[in-house]
Enzyme design. Structure first.
Site, PDB file in Angstrom:
ATOM      1  N   GLU A  58       0.853  -1.202   0.000  1.00 31.11           N
ATOM      2  CA  GLU A  58       0.000   0.000   0.000  1.00 31.11           C
ATOM      3  C   GLU A  58       0.880   1.241   0.000  1.00 31.11           C
ATOM      4  O   GLU A  58       2.082   1.167   0.242  1.00 31.11           O
ATOM      5  CB  GLU A  58      -0.893   0.026   1.253  1.00 31.11           C
ATOM      6  CG  GLU A  58      -2.350  -0.336   1.001  1.00 31.11           C
ATOM      7  CD  GLU A  58      -3.139   0.768   0.288  1.00 31.11           C
ATOM      8  OE1 GLU A  58      -2.551   1.780  -0.146  1.00 31.11           O
ATOM      9  OE2 GLU A  58      -4.360   0.588   0.152  1.00 31.11           O
ATOM     10  N   ARG A  89      -7.848   3.110  13.193  1.00 32.66           N
ATOM     11  CA  ARG A  89      -6.458   3.319  12.786  1.00 32.66           C
ATOM     12  C   ARG A  89      -6.428   4.116  11.492  1.00 32.66           C
ATOM     13  O   ARG A  89      -7.437   4.235  10.791  1.00 32.66           O
ATOM     14  CB  ARG A  89      -5.762   1.974  12.551  1.00 32.66           C
ATOM     15  CG  ARG A  89      -6.378   1.179  11.400  1.00 32.66           C
ATOM     16  CD  ARG A  89      -5.436   0.111  10.918  1.00 32.66           C
ATOM     17  NE  ARG A  89      -6.035  -0.761   9.940  1.00 32.66           N
ATOM     18  CZ  ARG A  89      -6.048  -0.542   8.625  1.00 32.66           C
ATOM     19  NH1 ARG A  89      -5.511   0.559   8.136  1.00 32.66           N
ATOM     20  NH2 ARG A  89      -6.588  -1.410   7.795  1.00 32.66           N
ATOM     21  N   ASN A  93      -5.450   4.896   7.612  1.00 36.79           N
ATOM     22  CA  ASN A  93      -5.301   4.166   6.359  1.00 36.79           C
ATOM     23  C   ASN A  93      -4.450   5.048   5.433  1.00 36.79           C
ATOM     24  O   ASN A  93      -3.474   5.615   5.913  1.00 36.79           O
ATOM     25  CB  ASN A  93      -6.691   3.808   5.804  1.00 36.79           C
ATOM     26  CG  ASN A  93      -6.610   2.630   4.853  1.00 36.79           C
ATOM     27  OD1 ASN A  93      -5.883   1.673   5.126  1.00 36.79           O
ATOM     28  ND2 ASN A  93      -7.321   2.699   3.750  1.00 36.79           N
ATOM     29  N   GLU A 100     -11.709  -4.022  10.475  1.00 39.36           N
ATOM     30  CA  GLU A 100     -12.510  -4.887   9.603  1.00 39.36           C
ATOM     31  C   GLU A 100     -12.755  -6.236  10.280  1.00 39.36           C
ATOM     32  O   GLU A 100     -11.823  -6.811  10.840  1.00 39.36           O
ATOM     33  CB  GLU A 100     -11.771  -5.138   8.283  1.00 39.36           C
ATOM     34  CG  GLU A 100     -11.683  -3.922   7.385  1.00 39.36           C
ATOM     35  CD  GLU A 100     -10.778  -4.156   6.182  1.00 39.36           C
ATOM     36  OE1 GLU A 100      -9.594  -4.487   6.402  1.00 39.36           O
ATOM     37  OE2 GLU A 100     -11.249  -4.008   5.041  1.00 39.36           O
ATOM     38  N   ASN A 138      -9.485   6.391   1.723  1.00 35.64           N
ATOM     39  CA  ASN A 138      -8.485   6.010   0.729  1.00 35.64           C
ATOM     40  C   ASN A 138      -8.289   7.119  -0.301  1.00 35.64           C
ATOM     41  O   ASN A 138      -8.983   8.130  -0.305  1.00 35.64           O
ATOM     42  CB  ASN A 138      -8.939   4.728   0.007  1.00 35.64           C
ATOM     43  CG  ASN A 138      -8.293   3.486   0.596  1.00 35.64           C
ATOM     44  OD1 ASN A 138      -7.082   3.454   0.830  1.00 35.64           O
ATOM     45  ND2 ASN A 138      -9.095   2.464   0.858  1.00 35.64           N
ATOM     46  N   ASP A 182      -9.811   1.995  -4.376  1.00 40.28           N
ATOM     47  CA  ASP A 182      -8.831   2.036  -3.277  1.00 40.28           C
ATOM     48  C   ASP A 182      -7.926   3.253  -3.480  1.00 40.28           C
ATOM     49  O   ASP A 182      -8.395   4.373  -3.382  1.00 40.28           O
ATOM     50  CB  ASP A 182      -8.088   0.687  -3.222  1.00 40.28           C
ATOM     51  CG  ASP A 182      -7.300   0.517  -1.935  1.00 40.28           C
ATOM     52  OD1 ASP A 182      -6.969   1.519  -1.275  1.00 40.28           O
ATOM     53  OD2 ASP A 182      -6.960  -0.636  -1.579  1.00 40.28           O
TER      54      ASP A 182
HETATM   55 ZN    ZN Z   1      -5.648   2.141   0.278  1.00 38.16          ZN
END
Ligand code: ZN
Length: 309
Positions: A20, A104, A106, A124, A156, A211
């Site tokens: 990521e 948290r 991202n 999740e 995101n 995303d």
């Molecule tokens: Zn992401």
């Protein structure tokens, strides 16, 4: 809807669990990214040498610190931290939502002025399944954290228009690409609206989640599709899907432009949560990909470092 012609290679031989937050550092010609749940920050240089720093935490972004070559602004769970790469020392700078157990950070990136923007999410229970609207979107100027948006489920995909007047944002679970008016001098956003709705477009598969996201110098958005195996190119003015890049694995997480001419896409992906038979049919799941575009002439612009204001 047509797929672009392109040449796809892997940058390293590693299959990461959940790559990521790719950040191309144009000055050093290095690609930075995270393996989020493993807790690793990675940097890969032009020879393919992959170095990492490990923590026993969820880590989701890493952005170089302007003027301090060994320092980076990073996330660790719900904390914003300063990482010294050489010593591996991590110092906490700020935190958010400490009263919300399991929340948290991202994705996070810096705006053109160098402020950090990062959103949050609840834990999740399974991929893409989490309590609705428990997260927020925050900015950090080096001293203070400001809450910029609330009722976010899975934050995101941040990116900014070249003229610095718009900020683009994604809530993956809501399957919306949003746009805000952006005030670069004050670091504020307003007038949130849905720009592209994955729920309402017949060209989008029902499992595809937006995303990570980046933008090119033509102003087109490039959106990674988790469980879609592709990157969509969207015209945000016409609010129209133009075409897409097909990747050889389904869980595409994020991307940025990089390379000497900023015309190569660096794309992160995940192998996490893929059933055994799909891991076998998708041997490149979890790779960091390098995509050379052939049918479209697109390039990005240099990503901003973190600059305390
Ligand atoms: Zn992401």
């Amino acid at each position: 809807m047509t797929a672009q012609r392109c040449k796809i290679d892997t940058v390293t031989d590693t299959r990461y669990d959940l790559g990521e937050g790719p950040h191309w550092d144009a000055k050093r010609s290095e690609i930075f990214f995270v393996d989020a749940f493993v807790g690793d920050f990675h940097r890969v240089d032009s020879t393919g040498n992959d170095q990492k720093v490990h923590f026993d935490n969820v880590v989701t972004f890493i952005v170089p610190w302007e003027g301090e070559p060994d320092s980076f602004v990073v996330s660790k769970n719900q904390h914003i931290c300063k990482l010294d790469w050489k010593s591996g020392a991590l110092s906490e700078l700020a935190d958010v939502e400490v009263d919300m157990v399991g929340n948290r950070f991202n994705d996070g990136k810096c705006d053109p002025q160098g402020r950090l923007w990062a959103g949050t999410m609840a834990t999740e229970t399974s991929p893409g399944v989490l309590p609705a609207e428990r997260g927020g979107l925050f900015s950090f100027n080096g001293t203070n954290v400001s809450k910029q948006a609330s009722k976010v489920t899975l934050s995101n995909g941040l990116t900014w228009s070249l003229d610095q007047k718009l900020m683009f944002f994604i809530d993956s679970v809501k399957r919306h690409v949003y746009v805000f008016d952006f005030d670069n001098s004050n670091g504020t956003i307003s007038n949130q609206r849905v720009l592209y709705d994955f729920n309402k477009n017949q060209d989008i598969g029902q499992h595809e989640l937006p995303d990570g996201m980046t933008i090119d110098t033509d102003g087109h958005l490039w959106v990674a599709c988790y469980d879609g195996g592709r990157i969509l190119r969207i015209d945000p003015v016409a609010e129209k899907l133009l075409d897409y890049v097909q990747l050889p694995t389904t869980k595409i997480t994020s991307l940025c432009f990089g390379g000497a001419n900023l015309d190569t896409l660096y794309v992160t992906s995940a192998s996490k949560d893929l059933p055994q038979e799909q891991l076998q049919s998708q041997p490149l799941a979890g790779s960091l990909f390098e995509v050379k575009l052939e049918s479209v002439n697109a390039k990005g612009y240099e990503m901003a470092n973190f600059k305390p204001q």
